[in-house]
Design a protein around this motif. Structure first.
Motif, PDB file in Angstrom:
ATOM      1  N   MET A   1       0.951  -1.245   0.145  1.00  0.00           N
ATOM      2  CA  MET A   1       0.084  -0.217  -0.360  1.00  0.00           C
ATOM      3  C   MET A   1       0.787   1.002  -0.268  1.00  0.00           C
ATOM      4  O   MET A   1       1.590   1.337   0.898  1.00  0.00           O
ATOM      5  N   ARG A   2       0.480   1.990  -1.062  1.00  0.00           N
ATOM      6  CA  ARG A   2       1.328   3.535  -0.957  1.00  0.00           C
ATOM      7  C   ARG A   2       1.082   3.925   0.441  1.00  0.00           C
ATOM      8  O   ARG A   2       0.047   4.096   0.963  1.00  0.00           O
ATOM      9  N   HIS A   3       2.122   5.307  -0.055  1.00  0.00           N
ATOM     10  CA  HIS A   3       2.298   5.747   1.754  1.00  0.00           C
ATOM     11  C   HIS A   3       0.678   7.063   1.608  1.00  0.00           C
ATOM     12  O   HIS A   3       0.601   7.104   2.885  1.00  0.00           O
ATOM     13  N   THR A   4       0.525   7.310   0.693  1.00  0.00           N
ATOM     14  CA  THR A   4      -0.674   8.349   0.362  1.00  0.00           C
ATOM     15  C   THR A   4      -2.056   7.533   0.752  1.00  0.00           C
ATOM     16  O   THR A   4      -2.908   8.373   1.277  1.00  0.00           O
ATOM     17  N   SER A   5      -2.442   6.253   0.746  1.00  0.00           N
ATOM     18  CA  SER A   5      -2.876   5.638   0.841  1.00  0.00           C
ATOM     19  C   SER A   5      -3.472   5.514   1.786  1.00  0.00           C
ATOM     20  O   SER A   5      -4.099   5.042   3.351  1.00  0.00           O
ATOM     21  N   LYS A   6      -1.896   5.103   3.152  1.00  0.00           N
ATOM     22  CA  LYS A   6      -2.294   4.563   4.260  1.00  0.00           C
ATOM     23  C   LYS A   6      -2.469   5.428   5.061  1.00  0.00           C
ATOM     24  O   LYS A   6      -3.252   6.109   6.174  1.00  0.00           O
ATOM     25  N   ILE A   7      -2.108   6.777   4.743  1.00  0.00           N
ATOM     26  CA  ILE A   7      -2.236   8.093   5.051  1.00  0.00           C
ATOM     27  C   ILE A   7      -3.910   8.118   4.967  1.00  0.00           C
ATOM     28  O   ILE A   7      -4.447   8.426   5.969  1.00  0.00           O
ATOM     29  N   LEU A   8      -4.675   8.035   4.066  1.00  0.00           N
ATOM     30  CA  LEU A   8      -6.195   8.494   3.925  1.00  0.00           C
ATOM     31  C   LEU A   8      -7.113   7.057   4.701  1.00  0.00           C
ATOM     32  O   LEU A   8      -7.934   7.285   5.074  1.00  0.00           O
ATOM     33  N   LEU A   9      -6.166   5.709   4.571  1.00  0.00           N
ATOM     34  CA  LEU A   9      -6.690   4.893   5.246  1.00  0.00           C
ATOM     35  C   LEU A   9      -7.005   5.433   7.142  1.00  0.00           C
ATOM     36  O   LEU A   9      -7.965   5.366   7.863  1.00  0.00           O
ATOM     37  N   GLY A  10      -5.401   5.868   7.774  1.00  0.00           N
ATOM     38  CA  GLY A  10      -5.759   6.434   8.825  1.00  0.00           C
ATOM     39  C   GLY A  10      -6.683   7.347   8.720  1.00  0.00           C
ATOM     40  O   GLY A  10      -7.250   7.905   9.652  1.00  0.00           O
ATOM     41  N   LEU A  11      -6.324   8.267   7.692  1.00  0.00           N
ATOM     42  CA  LEU A  11      -7.845   9.492   8.689  1.00  0.00           C
ATOM     43  C   LEU A  11      -9.605   8.969   8.609  1.00  0.00           C
ATOM     44  O   LEU A  11     -10.156   9.403   9.006  1.00  0.00           O
ATOM     45  N   LEU A  12      -9.979   7.575   7.150  1.00  0.00           N
ATOM     46  CA  LEU A  12     -10.849   7.228   7.596  1.00  0.00           C
ATOM     47  C   LEU A  12     -11.376   6.433   8.610  1.00  0.00           C
ATOM     48  O   LEU A  12     -12.132   6.750   9.250  1.00  0.00           O
ATOM     49  N   LEU A  13      -9.829   5.580   9.629  1.00  0.00           N
ATOM     50  CA  LEU A  13      -9.942   4.778  10.960  1.00  0.00           C
ATOM     51  C   LEU A  13     -10.428   6.443  11.694  1.00  0.00           C
ATOM     52  O   LEU A  13     -10.969   5.389  12.381  1.00  0.00           O
ATOM     53  N   PHE A  14      -9.278   7.063  11.748  1.00  0.00           N
ATOM     54  CA  PHE A  14      -9.817   8.142  12.891  1.00  0.00           C
ATOM     55  C   PHE A  14     -11.233   8.811  12.435  1.00  0.00           C
ATOM     56  O   PHE A  14     -11.899   8.752  13.875  1.00  0.00           O
ATOM     57  N   ASN A  15     -11.816   8.630  11.662  1.00  0.00           N
ATOM     58  CA  ASN A  15     -12.757   9.542  11.230  1.00  0.00           C
ATOM     59  C   ASN A  15     -13.685   8.766  12.275  1.00  0.00           C
ATOM     60  O   ASN A  15     -14.977   8.625  12.784  1.00  0.00           O
ATOM     61  N   GLY A  16     -14.002   7.201  11.713  1.00  0.00           N
ATOM     62  CA  GLY A  16     -15.035   6.575  11.401  1.00  0.00           C
ATOM     63  C   GLY A  16     -14.557   5.952  12.673  1.00  0.00           C
ATOM     64  O   GLY A  16     -16.250   5.991  13.859  1.00  0.00           O
ATOM     65  N   LEU A  17     -13.572   6.013  13.800  1.00  0.00           N
ATOM     66  CA  LEU A  17     -14.007   5.116  15.510  1.00  0.00           C
ATOM     67  C   LEU A  17     -14.072   6.331  15.817  1.00  0.00           C
ATOM     68  O   LEU A  17     -15.046   6.268  17.098  1.00  0.00           O
ATOM     69  N   SER A  18     -13.521   7.421  15.739  1.00  0.00           N
ATOM     70  CA  SER A  18     -13.946   8.637  16.490  1.00  0.00           C
ATOM     71  C   SER A  18     -15.511   9.169  16.704  1.00  0.00           C
ATOM     72  O   SER A  18     -16.118   9.457  17.691  1.00  0.00           O
ATOM     73  N   ALA A  19     -15.733   9.540  15.434  1.00  0.00           N
ATOM     74  CA  ALA A  19     -17.339   8.959  15.333  1.00  0.00           C
ATOM     75  C   ALA A  19     -18.167   8.363  15.782  1.00  0.00           C
ATOM     76  O   ALA A  19     -19.234   8.472  16.444  1.00  0.00           O
ATOM     77  N   THR A  20     -17.751   6.590  15.367  1.00  0.00           N
ATOM     78  CA  THR A  20     -18.745   5.903  16.631  1.00  0.00           C
ATOM     79  C   THR A  20     -18.665   5.949  17.878  1.00  0.00           C
ATOM     80  O   THR A  20     -19.436   6.230  18.610  1.00  0.00           O
ATOM     81  N   ALA A  21     -17.825   6.293  18.709  1.00  0.00           N
ATOM     82  CA  ALA A  21     -17.488   6.584  19.446  1.00  0.00           C
ATOM     83  C   ALA A  21     -18.131   7.465  20.338  1.00  0.00           C
ATOM     84  O   ALA A  21     -18.639   7.987  21.369  1.00  0.00           O
ATOM     85  N   GLY A  22     -18.472   8.901  19.376  1.00  0.00           N
ATOM     86  CA  GLY A  22     -18.816  10.371  19.960  1.00  0.00           C
ATOM     87  C   GLY A  22     -20.758   9.853  19.796  1.00  0.00           C
ATOM     88  O   GLY A  22     -21.192   9.819  20.284  1.00  0.00           O
ATOM     89  N   GLY A  23     -21.118   9.116  18.344  1.00  0.00           N
ATOM     90  CA  GLY A  23     -22.322   8.586  19.360  1.00  0.00           C
ATOM     91  C   GLY A  23     -22.478   8.076  19.494  1.00  0.00           C
ATOM     92  O   GLY A  23     -23.826   8.185  21.023  1.00  0.00           O
ATOM     93  N   LEU A  24     -21.982   7.355  20.214  1.00  0.00           N
ATOM     94  CA  LEU A  24     -22.728   5.818  21.387  1.00  0.00           C
ATOM     95  C   LEU A  24     -22.152   6.688  22.436  1.00  0.00           C
ATOM     96  O   LEU A  24     -22.961   6.565  23.323  1.00  0.00           O
ATOM     97  N   ALA A  25     -21.586   7.691  22.930  1.00  0.00           N
ATOM     98  CA  ALA A  25     -21.403   8.242  24.103  1.00  0.00           C
ATOM     99  C   ALA A  25     -23.087   9.441  23.769  1.00  0.00           C
ATOM    100  O   ALA A  25     -22.843   9.934  25.043  1.00  0.00           O
TER     101      ALA A  25
END
Length: 135
Positions: A1-25
């Motif tokens: 996986m290319r470096h930019t793809s890894k950064i994009l994956l990190g952003l998507l995971l950050f947004n997804g996990l924090s939004a899910t946790a925030g919604g549950l909260a």
């Protein structure tokens, strides 16, 4: 996986996990309910906004992250949709609660970066470079 793809994956995971946790909260009152957050909306409490934050905002980012990781057909569209949902959510949140928090800037930026850094399509050359880099 290319470096930019890894950064994009990190952003998507950050947004997804924090939004899910925030919604549950919000749904479980782990974040104490503040009447001012919903007073100018049609929502009687934070519960339904929490459901939307968890399922739609968080869910779309997690689906896009999984699609990117698997290189599923259409992962680019899923990523752009997830980033757009985040941006629209934050703009709507600021407009509806008529308040401001530094986290809103962070999520607005991460949503916009997801949209901006998602390639329009994966070229054959990029696919072969990814495959060669993985081997």
């Amino acid at each position: 996986m290319r470096h930019t793809s890894k950064i994009l994956l990190g952003l998507l995971l950050f947004n997804g996990l924090s939004a899910t946790a925030g919604g549950l909260a919000l749904m479980t009152d782990w974040i104490p309910e503040q009447a001012s957050w919903v007073q100018d909306t049609d929502f009687p409490s934070n519960y339904f906004p929490g459901v939307i934050l968890m399922a739609v905002v968080g869910g779309s980012s997690l689906i896009a992250a999984a699609a990117l990781a698997k290189r599923s057909p259409g992962w680019q569209l899923a990523s752009i949709v997830a980033g757009t949902i985040m941006v629209v959510w934050i703009i709507g949140e600021v407009a509806s609660i008529r308040g401001f928090h530094v986290l809103q800037v962070i999520y607005l930026v991460t949503g916009a970066l997801v949209v901006a850094w998602t390639p329009a399509r994966q070229t054959e050359e990029a696919s072969s470079n990814d495959a060669a880099g993985s081997a």
